[in-house]
Write a protein that holds these residues in place. Structure first.
Motif, PDB file in Angstrom:
ATOM      1  N   GLU A  23     -17.464  10.690 -12.209  1.00 30.81           N
ATOM      2  CA  GLU A  23     -17.819  11.094 -13.564  1.00 30.81           C
ATOM      3  C   GLU A  23     -18.769  10.121 -14.250  1.00 30.81           C
ATOM      4  O   GLU A  23     -18.996  10.208 -15.456  1.00 30.81           O
ATOM      5  CB  GLU A  23     -16.543  11.260 -14.397  1.00 30.81           C
ATOM      6  N   GLY A  24     -19.317   9.155 -13.483  1.00 30.99           N
ATOM      7  CA  GLY A  24     -20.361   8.307 -14.028  1.00 30.99           C
ATOM      8  C   GLY A  24     -19.941   6.945 -14.518  1.00 30.99           C
ATOM      9  O   GLY A  24     -20.730   6.265 -15.187  1.00 30.99           O
ATOM     10  N   TYR A  25     -18.736   6.503 -14.192  1.00 32.14           N
ATOM     11  CA  TYR A  25     -18.268   5.188 -14.621  1.00 32.14           C
ATOM     12  C   TYR A  25     -18.358   4.188 -13.480  1.00 32.14           C
ATOM     13  O   TYR A  25     -18.184   4.543 -12.312  1.00 32.14           O
ATOM     14  CB  TYR A  25     -16.818   5.263 -15.109  1.00 32.14           C
ATOM     15  N   ASP A  26     -18.611   2.923 -13.838  1.00 36.31           N
ATOM     16  CA  ASP A  26     -18.493   1.833 -12.870  1.00 36.31           C
ATOM     17  C   ASP A  26     -17.042   1.352 -12.874  1.00 36.31           C
ATOM     18  O   ASP A  26     -16.359   1.427 -13.903  1.00 36.31           O
ATOM     19  CB  ASP A  26     -19.422   0.685 -13.231  1.00 36.31           C
ATOM     20  N   ASN A  27     -16.599   0.818 -11.742  1.00 41.35           N
ATOM     21  CA  ASN A  27     -15.186   0.485 -11.599  1.00 41.35           C
ATOM     22  C   ASN A  27     -15.014  -0.802 -10.817  1.00 41.35           C
ATOM     23  O   ASN A  27     -15.778  -1.095  -9.888  1.00 41.35           O
ATOM     24  CB  ASN A  27     -14.441   1.600 -10.851  1.00 41.35           C
ATOM     25  N   ILE A  28     -14.006  -1.570 -11.177  1.00 42.44           N
ATOM     26  CA  ILE A  28     -13.596  -2.733 -10.406  1.00 42.44           C
ATOM     27  C   ILE A  28     -12.075  -2.757 -10.386  1.00 42.44           C
ATOM     28  O   ILE A  28     -11.432  -2.499 -11.404  1.00 42.44           O
ATOM     29  CB  ILE A  28     -14.175  -4.045 -10.975  1.00 42.44           C
ATOM     30  N   LEU A  29     -11.493  -3.009  -9.223  1.00 38.27           N
ATOM     31  CA  LEU A  29     -10.045  -3.011  -9.068  1.00 38.27           C
ATOM     32  C   LEU A  29      -9.536  -4.446  -9.035  1.00 38.27           C
ATOM     33  O   LEU A  29     -10.009  -5.258  -8.225  1.00 38.27           O
ATOM     34  CB  LEU A  29      -9.636  -2.272  -7.795  1.00 38.27           C
ATOM     35  N   TYR A  30      -8.609  -4.749  -9.926  1.00 35.61           N
ATOM     36  CA  TYR A  30      -7.993  -6.067  -9.993  1.00 35.61           C
ATOM     37  C   TYR A  30      -6.717  -6.050  -9.154  1.00 35.61           C
ATOM     38  O   TYR A  30      -5.795  -5.282  -9.415  1.00 35.61           O
ATOM     39  CB  TYR A  30      -7.673  -6.432 -11.438  1.00 35.61           C
ATOM     40  N   VAL A  31      -6.692  -6.919  -8.138  1.00 30.61           N
ATOM     41  CA  VAL A  31      -5.594  -6.998  -7.178  1.00 30.61           C
ATOM     42  C   VAL A  31      -4.815  -8.286  -7.445  1.00 30.61           C
ATOM     43  O   VAL A  31      -5.418  -9.361  -7.566  1.00 30.61           O
ATOM     44  CB  VAL A  31      -6.135  -6.989  -5.733  1.00 30.61           C
ATOM     45  N   PRO A  32      -3.477  -8.236  -7.546  1.00 28.07           N
ATOM     46  CA  PRO A  32      -2.725  -9.476  -7.782  1.00 28.07           C
ATOM     47  C   PRO A  32      -2.860 -10.432  -6.620  1.00 28.07           C
ATOM     48  O   PRO A  32      -2.880 -10.034  -5.453  1.00 28.07           O
ATOM     49  CB  PRO A  32      -1.281  -8.993  -7.954  1.00 28.07           C
ATOM     50  N   ASP A  33      -2.971 -11.714  -6.926  1.00 30.02           N
ATOM     51  CA  ASP A  33      -3.139 -12.741  -5.901  1.00 30.02           C
ATOM     52  C   ASP A  33      -1.779 -13.063  -5.285  1.00 30.02           C
ATOM     53  O   ASP A  33      -1.164 -14.093  -5.559  1.00 30.02           O
ATOM     54  CB  ASP A  33      -3.760 -13.988  -6.526  1.00 30.02           C
ATOM     55  N   LEU A  34      -1.324 -12.148  -4.430  1.00 31.47           N
ATOM     56  CA  LEU A  34      -0.014 -12.226  -3.812  1.00 31.47           C
ATOM     57  C   LEU A  34      -0.158 -11.927  -2.319  1.00 31.47           C
ATOM     58  O   LEU A  34      -1.200 -11.402  -1.884  1.00 31.47           O
ATOM     59  CB  LEU A  34       0.940 -11.207  -4.450  1.00 31.47           C
ATOM     60  N   ILE A  60       0.868  -1.183   0.000  1.00 30.65           N
ATOM     61  CA  ILE A  60       0.000   0.000   0.000  1.00 30.65           C
ATOM     62  C   ILE A  60       0.898   1.223   0.000  1.00 30.65           C
ATOM     63  O   ILE A  60       1.443   1.633   1.024  1.00 30.65           O
ATOM     64  CB  ILE A  60      -0.945  -0.009   1.209  1.00 30.65           C
ATOM     65  N   ALA A  61       1.085   1.783  -1.188  1.00 34.65           N
ATOM     66  CA  ALA A  61       1.972   2.931  -1.358  1.00 34.65           C
ATOM     67  C   ALA A  61       1.410   3.815  -2.465  1.00 34.65           C
ATOM     68  O   ALA A  61       0.207   3.794  -2.742  1.00 34.65           O
ATOM     69  CB  ALA A  61       3.392   2.455  -1.673  1.00 34.65           C
ATOM     70  N   GLY A  62       2.299   4.582  -3.116  1.00 27.03           N
ATOM     71  CA  GLY A  62       1.841   5.605  -4.039  1.00 27.03           C
ATOM     72  C   GLY A  62       0.987   5.101  -5.182  1.00 27.03           C
ATOM     73  O   GLY A  62      -0.089   5.654  -5.468  1.00 27.03           O
ATOM     74  N   THR A  63       1.432   4.033  -5.867  1.00 27.36           N
ATOM     75  CA  THR A  63       0.688   3.528  -7.020  1.00 27.36           C
ATOM     76  C   THR A  63      -0.687   3.031  -6.610  1.00 27.36           C
ATOM     77  O   THR A  63      -1.695   3.287  -7.297  1.00 27.36           O
ATOM     78  CB  THR A  63       1.471   2.399  -7.704  1.00 27.36           C
ATOM     79  N   GLY A  71      -0.371 -10.027   0.985  1.00 27.85           N
ATOM     80  CA  GLY A  71      -0.767  -8.643   1.195  1.00 27.85           C
ATOM     81  C   GLY A  71      -2.028  -8.251   0.461  1.00 27.85           C
ATOM     82  O   GLY A  71      -2.529  -7.132   0.638  1.00 27.85           O
ATOM     83  N   ALA A  72      -2.577  -9.156  -0.361  1.00 29.47           N
ATOM     84  CA  ALA A  72      -3.755  -8.814  -1.158  1.00 29.47           C
ATOM     85  C   ALA A  72      -4.954  -8.480  -0.276  1.00 29.47           C
ATOM     86  O   ALA A  72      -5.726  -7.565  -0.586  1.00 29.47           O
ATOM     87  CB  ALA A  72      -4.095  -9.957  -2.108  1.00 29.47           C
ATOM     88  N   ALA A  73      -5.135  -9.203   0.821  1.00 29.04           N
ATOM     89  CA  ALA A  73      -6.317  -8.996   1.664  1.00 29.04           C
ATOM     90  C   ALA A  73      -6.345  -7.579   2.240  1.00 29.04           C
ATOM     91  O   ALA A  73      -7.401  -6.937   2.281  1.00 29.04           O
ATOM     92  CB  ALA A  73      -6.354 -10.038   2.783  1.00 29.04           C
ATOM     93  N   ALA A  74      -5.184  -7.093   2.709  1.00 30.89           N
ATOM     94  CA  ALA A  74      -5.145  -5.738   3.271  1.00 30.89           C
ATOM     95  C   ALA A  74      -5.438  -4.692   2.196  1.00 30.89           C
ATOM     96  O   ALA A  74      -6.144  -3.703   2.448  1.00 30.89           O
ATOM     97  CB  ALA A  74      -3.771  -5.481   3.897  1.00 30.89           C
ATOM     98  N   LEU A  75      -4.917  -4.905   0.998  1.00 26.55           N
ATOM     99  CA  LEU A  75      -5.181  -3.965  -0.091  1.00 26.55           C
ATOM    100  C   LEU A  75      -6.656  -4.000  -0.486  1.00 26.55           C
ATOM    101  O   LEU A  75      -7.269  -2.947  -0.731  1.00 26.55           O
ATOM    102  CB  LEU A  75      -4.292  -4.298  -1.286  1.00 26.55           C
ATOM    103  N   GLU A  76      -7.242  -5.187  -0.528  1.00 21.23           N
ATOM    104  CA  GLU A  76      -8.667  -5.299  -0.837  1.00 21.23           C
ATOM    105  C   GLU A  76      -9.509  -4.579   0.211  1.00 21.23           C
ATOM    106  O   GLU A  76     -10.484  -3.885  -0.118  1.00 21.23           O
ATOM    107  CB  GLU A  76      -9.064  -6.768  -0.916  1.00 21.23           C
ATOM    108  N   ALA A  77      -9.135  -4.737   1.480  1.00 26.77           N
ATOM    109  CA  ALA A  77      -9.881  -4.072   2.550  1.00 26.77           C
ATOM    110  C   ALA A  77      -9.835  -2.558   2.385  1.00 26.77           C
ATOM    111  O   ALA A  77     -10.848  -1.866   2.607  1.00 26.77           O
ATOM    112  CB  ALA A  77      -9.323  -4.483   3.913  1.00 26.77           C
ATOM    113  N   LEU A  78      -8.666  -2.030   1.981  1.00 27.25           N
ATOM    114  CA  LEU A  78      -8.560  -0.600   1.757  1.00 27.25           C
ATOM    115  C   LEU A  78      -9.468  -0.168   0.610  1.00 27.25           C
ATOM    116  O   LEU A  78     -10.177   0.846   0.709  1.00 27.25           O
ATOM    117  CB  LEU A  78      -7.109  -0.227   1.453  1.00 27.25           C
ATOM    118  N   CYS A  79      -9.470  -0.916  -0.485  1.00 27.69           N
ATOM    119  CA  CYS A  79     -10.340  -0.591  -1.621  1.00 27.69           C
ATOM    120  C   CYS A  79     -11.809  -0.617  -1.200  1.00 27.69           C
ATOM    121  O   CYS A  79     -12.586   0.283  -1.549  1.00 27.69           O
ATOM    122  CB  CYS A  79     -10.109  -1.569  -2.768  1.00 27.69           C
TER     123      CYS A  79
END
Length: 377
Positions: A32-43, A15-18, A45-53
């Motif tokens: 701006e009216g778009y639907d979004n889904i974030l693809y997280v690499p299965d590595l 969990i950093a700049g990118t 630390g993924a769970a913590a990043l998903e929780a942030l999203c």
């Protein structure tokens, strides 16, 4: 009318700049009216990043990053087919990679699914392998975080296929009690405190900053340095922290240089310091400078990469040459000696952050870019 779905590809699980910038991008697209889904690499630390999203109200899913080898292409190709099918099933219209690392694994899949494919470029990539350049062939458009970043790449981009998109400055942090913040870090309340928020890695030039502190201490014994950033998350961080700790001991600055480790409460950090320093070897466009400016703090930074595009030298802060400890010490003493100058630069920085890098401008630029990309061909 159905809202277009954008797949935002996150290349790493730290969990950093990118990662934070990708979340802001998805939030701007949502506004701006778009639907979004974030693809997280299965590595790891993924769970913590998903929780942030999820805390930002953004949906996530995971994807694979198989080893890419010319001599054994089947795992990569099989993963590409599966990912393309996933994009089609979900109705993804645009695949937006947070960095070229993500594009290696998803660009071809996006094109096979009939989606448009974009890649952000947030760092210099001066020496790519032939295979890496091949994996980037399906990318249709590149978005660079700075003009400097656009000039430091090792893959060909045809005219009209690349543009600079400056990121948005985060909202100003809440104003916290300075004495309480300083007490948390064990800092003297009356000291002049410089702070550098950055992971403890070789990319960041903490060593020059520590050497500069040794010079500062000869002139003023009331100046302290607060360093926040992970010191033990992986072997690289631990090794670099050991080197820097030895340098602190060698320079005799141990009483004035404070390593605080990872900091999840950045408003507390900004409340504790008088000015921000970014001593670094390479940077695309460091948002931490805009965050500090938004907090009305003056900044001192190395004159490299996209930093001069964010800092108005002599107005919102001071730029210094790369790996120049005496110049860095001189800049720190200049601000330490002049509270009025700190206030003036901080005020100018906040104005520049809001007017040039504000959220409204960012959302307009994102909407215009996505509108062009998703226009019927």
């Amino acid at each position: 009318m159905q809202r277009a779905l954008i797949a935002h590809i996150i290349p790493w699980t730290n969990i950093a700049g990118t990662e934070l910038a990708t979340i802001r991008l998805a939030e701007a697209a949502r506004a701006e009216g778009y639907d979004n889904i974030l693809y997280v690499p299965d590595l790891p630390g993924a769970a913590a990043l998903e929780a942030l999203c999820h805390s930002h109200g953004l949906a996530t899913t995971r994807y694979q990053q198989p080893e890419v080898r010319r001599s054994r292409p089947l795992p990569y190709l099989a993963n590409t087919v599966r990912l393309a099918a996933d994009f089609r099933r979900r109705g993804v219209k645009l695949v937006h990679n947070g960095e070229v690392m993500g594009a290696y694994f998803t660009a071809l899949a996006g094109r096979l699914a009939g989606a448009r494919v974009v890649s952000h470029v947030r760092a210099d990539h001066p020496r790519l392998t032939d295979l890496e350049r091949l994996l980037l062939k399906p990318v249709e458009q590149y978005l660079y975080v700075s003009a400097s970043t656009a000039a430091q790449q090792d893959f060909p981009v045809a005219p009209g296929r690349g543009a600079v998109l400056y990121d948005a400055v985060p909202p100003p942090p809440p104003v916290l009690d300075r004495a309480v913040a300083r007490a948390h870090y064990g800092l003297p309340e009356a000291a002049v405190v410089f702070g550098m928020p950055a992971r403890i890695s070789a990319q960041k030039d903490h060593a020059t900053l520590i050497r500069a502190m040794a010079l500062v201490q000869r002139a003023r014994s009331d100046v302290h340095l607060l360093l926040v950033g992970d010191t033990g998350g992986d072997e690289g961080h631990r090794a670099q922290f050991a080197k820097l700790s030895a340098l602190v001991a060698d320079t005799g600055t141990g009483a004035f240089v404070h390593f605080a480790g990872f900091e999840g409460d950045m408003p507390r950090f900004y409340a504790a310091i008088d000015a921000l320093v970014l001593s670094t070897h390479t940077e695309g466009f460091p948002l931490v400078l805009l965050e500090a400016m938004s907090a009305a703090l003056p900044v001192i930074a190395t004159r490299i990469g996209g930093i001069p595009e964010a800092v108005a030298d002599g107005d919102t802060g001071i730029l210094v040459p790369h790996e120049d400890a005496p110049a860095l010490a001189q800049a720190m003493l200049r601000l330490a000696d002049d509270a009025a100058l700190r206030d003036a630069m901080g005020g100018a920085g906040r104005k520049m952050a809001q007017e040039r890098f504000g959220q409204a401008r960012f959302e307009r630029d994102v909407a215009a870019f996505y509108g062009r990309m998703l226009r019927p061909r």
